[in-house]
Write a protein that holds these residues in place. Structure first.
Motif, mmCIF file in Angstrom:
data_model
loop_
_atom_site.group_PDB
_atom_site.id
_atom_site.type_symbol
_atom_site.label_atom_id
_atom_site.label_comp_id
_atom_site.label_asym_id
_atom_site.label_seq_id
_atom_site.Cartn_x
_atom_site.Cartn_y
_atom_site.Cartn_z
ATOM 1 N N ARG A 128 0.518 -1.291 -0.199
ATOM 2 C CA ARG A 128 -0.481 -0.083 -0.367
ATOM 3 C C ARG A 128 0.763 1.154 -0.214
ATOM 4 N NH1 ARG A 128 -4.717 -3.006 -1.470
ATOM 5 N NH2 ARG A 128 -5.098 -4.318 0.207
ATOM 6 N N GLY A 129 1.213 2.382 -1.061
ATOM 7 C CA GLY A 129 2.136 3.129 -1.094
ATOM 8 C C GLY A 129 3.388 2.950 -1.939
ATOM 9 N N THR A 130 3.149 1.647 -2.060
ATOM 10 C CA THR A 130 4.773 1.529 -2.878
ATOM 11 C C THR A 130 4.287 0.759 -3.341
ATOM 12 O OG1 THR A 130 4.969 -0.292 -0.900
ATOM 13 C CG2 THR A 130 6.370 1.958 -0.495
ATOM 14 N N VAL A 131 3.745 -0.044 -4.422
ATOM 15 C CA VAL A 131 3.259 -1.171 -5.471
ATOM 16 C C VAL A 131 4.065 -0.605 -7.140
ATOM 17 C CG1 VAL A 131 0.555 -0.334 -4.811
ATOM 18 C CG2 VAL A 131 1.234 1.209 -6.187
ATOM 19 N N ARG A 132 4.789 0.270 -6.571
ATOM 20 C CA ARG A 132 5.597 0.646 -7.708
ATOM 21 C C ARG A 132 6.597 -0.036 -7.700
ATOM 22 N NH1 ARG A 132 4.912 6.518 -10.116
ATOM 23 N NH2 ARG A 132 6.914 5.860 -11.529
ATOM 24 N N GLU A 133 6.882 0.162 -6.520
ATOM 25 C CA GLU A 133 8.692 -0.803 -5.884
ATOM 26 C C GLU A 133 8.083 -2.384 -5.399
ATOM 27 O OE1 GLU A 133 9.973 2.648 -2.652
ATOM 28 O OE2 GLU A 133 7.934 2.905 -3.500
ATOM 29 N N GLY A 134 6.761 -2.520 -5.630
ATOM 30 C CA GLY A 134 6.551 -4.065 -4.950
ATOM 31 C C GLY A 134 5.127 -4.467 -4.722
ATOM 32 N N GLU A 135 4.786 -5.467 -5.308
ATOM 33 C CA GLU A 135 3.453 -5.848 -5.484
ATOM 34 C C GLU A 135 3.226 -6.340 -3.862
ATOM 35 O OE1 GLU A 135 0.846 -4.962 -7.292
ATOM 36 O OE2 GLU A 135 2.197 -4.542 -9.225
ATOM 37 N N LEU A 136 4.626 -7.308 -3.110
ATOM 38 C CA LEU A 136 4.223 -7.815 -1.564
ATOM 39 C C LEU A 136 4.604 -6.537 -1.083
ATOM 40 C CD1 LEU A 136 3.717 -11.740 -2.166
ATOM 41 C CD2 LEU A 136 2.377 -9.670 -1.577
ATOM 42 N N THR A 137 4.294 -6.447 0.206
ATOM 43 C CA THR A 137 4.799 -5.873 1.697
ATOM 44 C C THR A 137 5.241 -7.083 2.795
ATOM 45 O OG1 THR A 137 4.638 -3.256 1.132
ATOM 46 C CG2 THR A 137 5.148 -4.124 3.283
ATOM 47 N N LEU A 138 6.377 -7.098 3.375
ATOM 48 C CA LEU A 138 7.159 -7.686 4.442
ATOM 49 C C LEU A 138 7.252 -7.169 5.262
ATOM 50 C CD1 LEU A 138 6.972 -10.745 6.044
ATOM 51 C CD2 LEU A 138 9.774 -10.100 5.339
ATOM 52 N N GLU A 139 6.160 -7.080 6.577
ATOM 53 C CA GLU A 139 6.613 -5.312 7.734
ATOM 54 C C GLU A 139 6.926 -6.423 8.656
ATOM 55 O OE1 GLU A 139 3.613 -2.252 7.673
ATOM 56 O OE2 GLU A 139 2.975 -3.987 9.453
ATOM 57 N N LEU A 140 7.836 -5.953 9.303
ATOM 58 C CA LEU A 140 9.007 -5.823 10.839
ATOM 59 C C LEU A 140 8.472 -5.187 11.672
ATOM 60 C CD1 LEU A 140 11.689 -7.128 11.533
ATOM 61 C CD2 LEU A 140 11.393 -5.887 12.896
ATOM 62 N N ARG A 141 7.605 -6.341 13.184
ATOM 63 C CA ARG A 141 7.291 -5.404 13.588
ATOM 64 C C ARG A 141 7.443 -5.715 14.992
ATOM 65 N NH1 ARG A 141 0.025 -5.341 12.824
ATOM 66 N NH2 ARG A 141 0.497 -3.933 10.333
ATOM 67 N N LEU A 142 7.326 -4.941 16.010
ATOM 68 C CA LEU A 142 7.934 -5.657 17.837
ATOM 69 C C LEU A 142 6.445 -4.657 18.444
ATOM 70 C CD1 LEU A 142 9.282 -7.436 19.159
ATOM 71 C CD2 LEU A 142 10.389 -4.439 20.235
ATOM 72 N N GLN A 143 5.521 -6.038 19.335
ATOM 73 C CA GLN A 143 4.749 -5.319 20.055
ATOM 74 C C GLN A 143 3.770 -4.931 19.446
ATOM 75 O OE1 GLN A 143 6.514 -4.435 24.065
ATOM 76 N NE2 GLN A 143 6.556 -6.759 24.213
ATOM 77 N N GLY A 144 3.261 -4.924 18.507
ATOM 78 C CA GLY A 144 2.564 -4.528 17.596
ATOM 79 C C GLY A 144 2.751 -3.279 16.808
#
Length: 320
Positions: A128-144
């Motif tokens: 979302r917001g980076t679709v021209r840089e890749g179709e999928l996003t992997l997001e790293l979170r810590l305690q939400g």
């Protein structure tokens, strides 16, 4: 097969901002570009219908417009942009299933289980917001709290390396960025993860996913080949020095891309003996994260824990 209608697609992708006159100008420009790119757009539309993914046109109508602009990396021509998008959608439908892919776009992010750090989360979701840089996003979170994310697509490997067989696939990472106001979360992560930085963990996770999916290589865009590098305004969004980032993680330079190794690397012989124990623990943690993501991508029920990763690494290094 239903007909691709330019006016209906414009209504889905335009918000009507600026009043009637500005909307008319954008519509005219849209129609001209639509007819110029129509063969590529019809190919994308046909693929969505074959995989019964027509609802994606409502959830993500911008999918049809990817061949229009710079996409994934700078030198990609419109024919290859279309080829990359078609290959990614075809791979995603085969990997997640049509129903699973639709659920993903409807907001049901996939969480990687069995991570070796308390409170750590890895979520796979559409970009979302980076679709021209890749179709999928992997997001790293810590305690939400979101700390860092990477955008990527899975494309034919020949687009990155012409020597690869036609059926081989590659992960292309077009964006890797930290999030604002995450200083405290990053500090807490360092305490729990052997002083590792978020990008080291996220790259290990991407390597694990690529290995689990059986991809032939992992490529990261360079500073000058980023999708936004040629735009005066959009280039300001490129905050990371990608060349330095990939080099720090043992990537090798290629023709416009950096080639990442299949898994985290650590040469203990190059580390002073007094720091070797800490380096071994950090590397074991990255291996454990890599293993968790590998099992997730390969569809295995569980991943080795940190102790097993440490034992495996000790065996490879000879307990130096």
């Amino acid at each position: 097969m239903t007909t691709l209608d330019a006016r209906s697609l414009f209504a889905l992708t335009d918000d009507g901002a600026g009043g009637w006159l500005q909307t008319c100008k954008r519509r005219l420009k849209f129609l001209l570009r639509f007819h110029r790119h129509r063969p590529h757009m019809e190919a994308v539309h046909g693929l969505l219908e074959r995989h019964r993914l027509q609802p994606l046109l409502q959830a993500e109508p911008g999918l049809m417009l990817r061949p229009w602009r710079s996409y994934l990396w700078r030198p990609l021509c419109r024919r290859r942009r279309s080829q990359a998008l078609l290959a990614h959608l075809d791979w995603a439908a085969a990997t997640f299933g049509s129903g699973g892919l639709l659920a993903l776009y409807q907001g049901r992010a996939l969480a990687v289980p069995g991570l070796p750090v308390d409170g750590l989360e890895l979520l796979l979701m559409p970009s979302r917001g980076t679709v021209r840089e890749g179709e999928l996003t992997l997001e790293l979170r810590l305690q939400g709290e979101a700390l860092m994310r990477a955008a990527f697509s899975v494309v034919p490997a020949v687009l990155v390396d012409a020597t690869r067989p036609p059926q081989a696939r590659a992960m292309v990472v077009g964006n890797l960025q930290g999030l604002r106001d995450s200083v405290e979360g990053t500090r807490l992560l360092a305490q729990r993860a052997e002083r590792l930085r978020p990008q080291a963990l996220l790259i290990a996770a991407l390597q694990g996913l690529a290995s689990g999916w059986g991809l032939a290589l992992i490529a990261g865009v360079g500073r000058d080949t980023h999708a936004f590098a040629a735009y005066r305004g959009l280039s300001r969004r490129i905050l990371a020095d990608y060349d330095r980032l990939w080099e720090e993680h043992d990537a090798l330079p290629g023709a416009g891309h950096w080639r990442l190794p299949e898994q985290p690397h650590c040469d203990l012989e190059q580390i002073p003996s007094r720091k070797r124990s800490a380096a071994r623990r950090r590397h074991a943690l990255r291996l454990a994260l890599h293993a968790a993501c590998w099992h997730f991508a390969a569809g295995r029920p569980s991943a080795p824990d940190q102790a097993q990763a440490l034992a495996a690494m000790d065996g490879k290094t000879g307990n130096r």
